[in-house]
Design an enzyme around this catalytic site. Structure first.
Site, mmCIF file in Angstrom:
data_model
loop_
_atom_site.group_PDB
_atom_site.id
_atom_site.type_symbol
_atom_site.label_atom_id
_atom_site.label_comp_id
_atom_site.label_asym_id
_atom_site.label_seq_id
_atom_site.Cartn_x
_atom_site.Cartn_y
_atom_site.Cartn_z
ATOM 1 N N ASP A 78 0.820 -1.209 0.000
ATOM 2 C CA ASP A 78 0.000 0.000 0.000
ATOM 3 C C ASP A 78 0.856 1.263 0.000
ATOM 4 O O ASP A 78 0.668 2.171 0.809
ATOM 5 C CB ASP A 78 -0.924 0.006 1.222
ATOM 6 N N CYS A 79 1.786 1.319 -0.916
ATOM 7 C CA CYS A 79 2.711 2.444 -1.015
ATOM 8 C C CYS A 79 2.531 3.117 -2.371
ATOM 9 O O CYS A 79 2.151 2.467 -3.349
ATOM 10 C CB CYS A 79 4.150 1.935 -0.843
#
Length: 209
Positions: A78-79
């Site tokens: 989730d970057c």
């Protein structure tokens, strides 16, 4: 009443002296033993000597990658850098995989809490969304006292500690770090370095025949 100093204190004798000598000998022996441990203990100089856990939590040896070139990366799902980096890593793995090369990914949640998933879900996410085929290991810590020893070796060897997700460490066939890249550096910079290291490895193998 006479002062206390008028009576000499009997604080020594044959037994006391013998005990002091014995104690000194014991302390010297302990110190010599500790020095031997410090200087004779074999220094770990290869990434491939470590054991880590796979995504299922099973202990596996990195020895199986010895003799190969590896690109070791701390990954996260989730970057803002996830899509670009996973696609680039898979491209490198596919291109150089047949030539004794592998990307080795270690999920980590220490940077912006951007990897909240359990290890198995990380693997599923990477495969389903980016077609990843390279090994993804158990989620680890990279910073602090609980840092994974294998990754700590990379950091200590290169003097480059990750400050975010997708830092990359290029490891030669002997297990030493030869190059590092920050997450924003493009694949075009990394590709020729991998190719050159693989070329060196192939030439060396031919010379050893």
């Amino acid at each position: 009443m006479e002062p206390l100093t008028a009576y000499p204190l009997r604080c020594s004798g044959p037994k006391a002296k013998a005990f002091a000598v014995l104690l000194s000998m014991v302390l010297c022996t302990v110190m010599l033993f500790l020095l031997q441990l410090k200087f004779l203990k074999p220094k770990i100089n290869s990434f491939y000597t470590f054991e880590v856990k796979d995504a299922n939590g099973r202990v596996v040896s990195l020895e199986k990658f010895k003799g190969k070139v590896a690109l070791v990366v701390n990954v996260a799902s989730d970057c803002q850098l996830t899509d670009r980096n996973y696609l680039a890593l898979q491209e490198l793995h596919k291109e150089f995989g047949p030539f004794h090369f592998s990307v080795l990914a270690f999920p980590c949640n220490q940077f912006g809490e951007s990897e909240p998933r359990p290890s198995k879900e990380v693997v599923s996410f990477a495969r389903n969304n980016f077609g990843v085929t390279f090994p993804i290991f158990h989620k680890i810590k990279i910073l602090g006292s609980e840092a994974e020893p294998a990754f700590r070796f990379l950091v200590d060897s290169s003097k480059k500690e990750p400050r975010w997700n997708f830092w990359k460490y290029l490891v030669n066939p002997e297990g030493q770090v030869v190059k590092t890249w920050r997450p924003e550096e493009p694949i075009e910079v990394i590709r020729p370095e991998i190719a050159a290291l693989i070329r060196q490895m192939i030439i060396k193998k031919k010379e050893d025949l």
